[in-house]
Design a protein around this motif. Structure first.
Motif, PDB file in Angstrom:
ATOM      1  N   PHE A   1       0.791  -1.205   0.008  1.00  0.00           N
ATOM      2  CA  PHE A   1      -0.040   0.136   0.159  1.00  0.00           C
ATOM      3  C   PHE A   1       0.815   1.317  -0.080  1.00  0.00           C
ATOM      4  CE2 PHE A   1      -2.691   3.309   1.609  1.00  0.00           C
ATOM      5  CZ  PHE A   1      -3.819   3.109   1.197  1.00  0.00           C
ATOM      6  N   VAL A   2       2.063   1.200   0.862  1.00  0.00           N
ATOM      7  CA  VAL A   2       2.635   2.557   1.163  1.00  0.00           C
ATOM      8  C   VAL A   2       3.766   2.680  -0.331  1.00  0.00           C
ATOM      9  CG1 VAL A   2       2.478   2.703   3.599  1.00  0.00           C
ATOM     10  CG2 VAL A   2       4.640   1.374   2.464  1.00  0.00           C
ATOM     11  N   GLY A   3       4.105   1.456  -0.821  1.00  0.00           N
ATOM     12  CA  GLY A   3       4.759   1.490  -2.092  1.00  0.00           C
ATOM     13  C   GLY A   3       4.082   2.041  -2.972  1.00  0.00           C
ATOM     14  N   GLY A   4       2.716   1.643  -3.279  1.00  0.00           N
ATOM     15  CA  GLY A   4       1.978   1.936  -4.369  1.00  0.00           C
ATOM     16  C   GLY A   4       1.561   3.453  -4.292  1.00  0.00           C
ATOM     17  N   MET A   5       1.219   4.097  -3.098  1.00  0.00           N
ATOM     18  CA  MET A   5       1.008   5.359  -2.860  1.00  0.00           C
ATOM     19  C   MET A   5       2.171   6.276  -3.137  1.00  0.00           C
ATOM     20  SD  MET A   5       0.042   5.556   1.076  1.00  0.00           S
ATOM     21  CE  MET A   5       0.183   7.420   1.366  1.00  0.00           C
ATOM     22  N   SER A   6       3.365   5.950  -3.292  1.00  0.00           N
ATOM     23  CA  SER A   6       4.375   6.796  -3.233  1.00  0.00           C
ATOM     24  C   SER A   6       4.452   7.282  -4.374  1.00  0.00           C
ATOM     25  CB  SER A   6       5.645   5.990  -3.166  1.00  0.00           C
ATOM     26  OG  SER A   6       5.964   5.070  -4.267  1.00  0.00           O
ATOM     27  N   TYR A   7       4.078   6.782  -5.448  1.00  0.00           N
ATOM     28  CA  TYR A   7       4.076   7.431  -6.941  1.00  0.00           C
ATOM     29  C   TYR A   7       2.972   8.712  -6.926  1.00  0.00           C
ATOM     30  CZ  TYR A   7       3.904   8.205 -12.172  1.00  0.00           C
ATOM     31  OH  TYR A   7       4.114   8.727 -13.320  1.00  0.00           O
ATOM     32  N   PRO A   8       1.738   8.475  -6.493  1.00  0.00           N
ATOM     33  CA  PRO A   8       0.849   9.791  -6.490  1.00  0.00           C
ATOM     34  C   PRO A   8       1.224  10.750  -5.595  1.00  0.00           C
ATOM     35  CG  PRO A   8      -0.266   7.680  -5.513  1.00  0.00           C
ATOM     36  CD  PRO A   8       1.189   7.177  -6.307  1.00  0.00           C
ATOM     37  N   PHE A   9       1.807  10.072  -4.330  1.00  0.00           N
ATOM     38  CA  PHE A   9       2.227  11.205  -3.398  1.00  0.00           C
ATOM     39  C   PHE A   9       3.529  11.813  -4.107  1.00  0.00           C
ATOM     40  CE2 PHE A   9       5.289  12.645  -0.193  1.00  0.00           C
ATOM     41  CZ  PHE A   9       4.608  13.178   1.076  1.00  0.00           C
ATOM     42  N   TYR A  10       4.442  11.447  -4.700  1.00  0.00           N
ATOM     43  CA  TYR A  10       5.483  12.214  -5.432  1.00  0.00           C
ATOM     44  C   TYR A  10       4.983  13.183  -6.293  1.00  0.00           C
ATOM     45  CZ  TYR A  10       9.799  13.008  -8.186  1.00  0.00           C
ATOM     46  OH  TYR A  10      10.730  13.736  -8.659  1.00  0.00           O
ATOM     47  N   LEU A  11       3.764  12.654  -7.085  1.00  0.00           N
ATOM     48  CA  LEU A  11       3.443  13.644  -8.391  1.00  0.00           C
ATOM     49  C   LEU A  11       2.762  14.800  -7.715  1.00  0.00           C
ATOM     50  CD1 LEU A  11       1.872  11.138 -10.820  1.00  0.00           C
ATOM     51  CD2 LEU A  11       3.995  12.543 -11.058  1.00  0.00           C
ATOM     52  N   ASN A  12       1.854  14.499  -6.743  1.00  0.00           N
ATOM     53  CA  ASN A  12       1.188  15.703  -6.163  1.00  0.00           C
ATOM     54  C   ASN A  12       1.362  16.207  -4.696  1.00  0.00           C
ATOM     55  OD1 ASN A  12      -1.259  15.160  -8.431  1.00  0.00           O
ATOM     56  ND2 ASN A  12      -1.053  13.190  -7.487  1.00  0.00           N
ATOM     57  N   HIS A  13       2.594  16.068  -4.382  1.00  0.00           N
ATOM     58  CA  HIS A  13       2.856  16.545  -3.092  1.00  0.00           C
ATOM     59  C   HIS A  13       2.604  18.190  -2.665  1.00  0.00           C
ATOM     60  CE1 HIS A  13       7.016  16.708  -4.860  1.00  0.00           C
ATOM     61  NE2 HIS A  13       6.956  17.776  -4.024  1.00  0.00           N
ATOM     62  N   TRP A  14       2.602  18.701  -3.903  1.00  0.00           N
ATOM     63  CA  TRP A  14       2.371  20.188  -3.789  1.00  0.00           C
ATOM     64  C   TRP A  14       0.985  20.517  -3.098  1.00  0.00           C
ATOM     65  CZ3 TRP A  14      -1.981  22.318  -6.327  1.00  0.00           C
ATOM     66  CH2 TRP A  14      -2.447  21.529  -7.217  1.00  0.00           C
ATOM     67  N   ILE A  15       0.114  19.530  -3.292  1.00  0.00           N
ATOM     68  CA  ILE A  15      -1.486  19.838  -2.827  1.00  0.00           C
ATOM     69  C   ILE A  15      -1.416  19.962  -1.508  1.00  0.00           C
ATOM     70  CG2 ILE A  15      -3.758  18.694  -2.642  1.00  0.00           C
ATOM     71  CD1 ILE A  15      -3.298  17.460  -5.257  1.00  0.00           C
ATOM     72  N   GLY A  16      -0.773  19.196  -0.619  1.00  0.00           N
ATOM     73  CA  GLY A  16      -0.809  19.448   0.836  1.00  0.00           C
ATOM     74  C   GLY A  16      -0.132  20.672   1.410  1.00  0.00           C
ATOM     75  N   VAL A  17       0.774  21.085   0.585  1.00  0.00           N
ATOM     76  CA  VAL A  17       1.363  22.101   1.169  1.00  0.00           C
ATOM     77  C   VAL A  17       0.592  23.429   0.889  1.00  0.00           C
ATOM     78  CG1 VAL A  17       3.607  23.818   0.687  1.00  0.00           C
ATOM     79  CG2 VAL A  17       3.760  21.245   0.448  1.00  0.00           C
ATOM     80  N   PHE A  18       0.084  23.450  -0.476  1.00  0.00           N
ATOM     81  CA  PHE A  18      -0.759  24.514  -0.782  1.00  0.00           C
ATOM     82  C   PHE A  18      -2.137  24.488   0.211  1.00  0.00           C
ATOM     83  CE2 PHE A  18       1.955  24.998  -4.134  1.00  0.00           C
ATOM     84  CZ  PHE A  18       1.373  26.352  -4.910  1.00  0.00           C
ATOM     85  N   SER A  19      -2.398  23.285   0.435  1.00  0.00           N
ATOM     86  CA  SER A  19      -3.693  23.191   1.448  1.00  0.00           C
ATOM     87  C   SER A  19      -3.338  23.730   2.774  1.00  0.00           C
ATOM     88  CB  SER A  19      -4.419  22.025   1.136  1.00  0.00           C
ATOM     89  OG  SER A  19      -4.822  21.537   0.165  1.00  0.00           O
ATOM     90  N   ALA A  20      -2.339  23.232   3.283  1.00  0.00           N
ATOM     91  CA  ALA A  20      -1.939  23.762   4.659  1.00  0.00           C
ATOM     92  C   ALA A  20      -1.727  25.166   4.984  1.00  0.00           C
ATOM     93  CB  ALA A  20      -0.536  22.977   5.173  1.00  0.00           C
ATOM     94  N   HIS A  21      -1.128  25.678   3.791  1.00  0.00           N
ATOM     95  CA  HIS A  21      -0.875  27.245   3.880  1.00  0.00           C
ATOM     96  C   HIS A  21      -2.310  28.097   3.621  1.00  0.00           C
ATOM     97  CE1 HIS A  21       3.354  27.114   1.844  1.00  0.00           C
ATOM     98  NE2 HIS A  21       3.371  26.652   3.129  1.00  0.00           N
ATOM     99  N   LYS A  22      -3.118  27.406   2.984  1.00  0.00           N
ATOM    100  CA  LYS A  22      -4.391  28.114   2.750  1.00  0.00           C
ATOM    101  C   LYS A  22      -5.311  28.061   4.040  1.00  0.00           C
ATOM    102  CE  LYS A  22      -7.592  30.304  -0.076  1.00  0.00           C
ATOM    103  NZ  LYS A  22      -7.119  31.531  -0.675  1.00  0.00           N
TER     104      LYS A  22
END
Length: 357
Positions: free
Chosen positions: A263-284
């Motif tokens: 599970f964690v190995g599989g989610m690593s790819y979408p995590f890598y691609l989209n990790h900007w979302i968490g940063v932008f959301s936390a800032h907002k």
């Protein structure tokens, strides 16, 4: 050379699966995210994580190509398109969609979107980052897509060499050693090429890296490369590929698949691609409280990124993995290969045209 199959007492296959790679993937993705969120201050942290990703890819995909025949290539390209392209296309759609909400669509904006969509961003995007960052989608937020583009380019070239060329040449250790040296020297595809070379050593000599003597030697080389990086004894860009492939070899230990590992190995790819979302959301979310750059913002960003990646993995990546075999036929594989090479050709032609203009 067929992989030796071993069975544990529970009947699980422990001869063809590397469980440590699952955890390595998510750790590397988190390192990249923490570097981009300025939690990790070392300037090369993100790049080193990507280099290890590359070496891991070369080891695994190189191993697949080494055991492939010409008639297997349609499935190879189909698997690449479904496994890599679909999550990547969704990531681009999310990035550009968010950018459209706040950024003006200029010719430069369209240019950078074009590079990402045609897998040539690594050639034409990063060189313009310093000058045109503010004209990029979300001020260059998707710059990490360069690594996806570089990997896809490599795997358009590798099948020609490994599968289609005569065996004595395409699967020559001498050739791949030379290619690796050239790639490292040119600072292009170095870690991936070394990963393929390592896979080729296994193809010819079996699991040599599991021997005690090899373990000692590899560990010594790893320590030496770490010292070179920390103490700046040698240029980082030349040491990093060797550190990366040694790390992969030391972790290439057979074991049993586990649910959470996959599970964690599989989610690593979408995590890598989209990790900007968490940063932008936390800032907002935290900006109204004056906590935009507070430590809690970094923690919240990581938690949100893990959540988003888990959802995307379940909805997209896992579904693709589950149904991919039933979707495949030879014609779709050929179409996938044609689309891959065509996109690259269009991207290179367009990029050169833009630069010339």
């Amino acid at each position: 050379m067929e992989l030796r199959q071993k069975k544990n007492t529970t009947g699980g296959d422990i001869g063809s699966y590397y469980p440590l790679f699952d955890w390595l993937r998510i750790i590397l993705a988190i390192v990249v995210a923490l570097k981009h969120d300025d939690v990790i201050q070392w300037s090369n942290a993100g790049n080193l994580a990507v280099q290890v990703f590359f070496a891991l890819s070369g080891w695994l995909i190189g191993g697949i190509l080494l055991s492939s025949k010409k008639e297997d290539l349609p499935r190879f390209f189909f698997n690449r398109v479904t496994r890599i392209w679909v999550p990547y296309a969704i990531a681009i759609a999310l990035l550009l969609g968010a950018s459209l909400l706040r950024d003006p669509v200029t010719s430069k904006w369209l240019e950078f979107a074009f590079y990402k969509l045609t897998f040539v961003y690594n050639f034409f995007g990063p060189p313009q980052l310093a000058q045109f960052r503010l004209q990029m989608p979300l001020a260059g937020t998707g710059n990490h897509f360069w690594s996806i583009c570089a990997e896809e380019q490599f795997y358009l070239l590798a099948p020609f060499v490994i599968v289609l060329m005569p065996v004595r040449l395409g699967k020559s250790l001498v050739l791949w050693s030379l290619l690796s040296v050239l790639a490292v020297s040119a600072q292009v595809y170095g870690s991936i090429a070394l990963g393929v070379t390592a896979a080729m050593l296994r193809y010819y000599f079996g699991d040599w890296h599991l021997n005690k003597c090899a373990l000692i030697i590899l560990s010594a080389i790893l320590i030496a490369s770490v010292m070179c990086i920390i103490l700046d004894w040698a240029p980082y860009i030349f040491v990093a590929p060797f550190f990366s492939v040694i790390t992969v070899l030391l972790l290439a230990r057979f074991g049993v698949k586990t649910y959470w590992g996959q599970f964690v190995g599989g989610m690593s790819y979408p995590f890598y691609l989209n990790h900007w979302i968490g940063v932008f959301s936390a800032h907002k979310l935290l900006e109204p409280f004056g906590l935009r750059e507070a430590p809690i913002s970094k923690v919240l960003a990581l938690v949100l990124n893990l959540f988003v990646a888990a959802v995307l993995y379940i909805v997209i990546d896992y579904s693709i993995k589950k149904y991919r075999s039933s979707w495949f036929n030879n014609r779709r594989g050929i179409y996938s290969a044609f689309a891959a090479y065509s996109l690259m050709a269009v991207g290179l032609a367009g990029g050169l045209s833009f630069f010339k203009g």
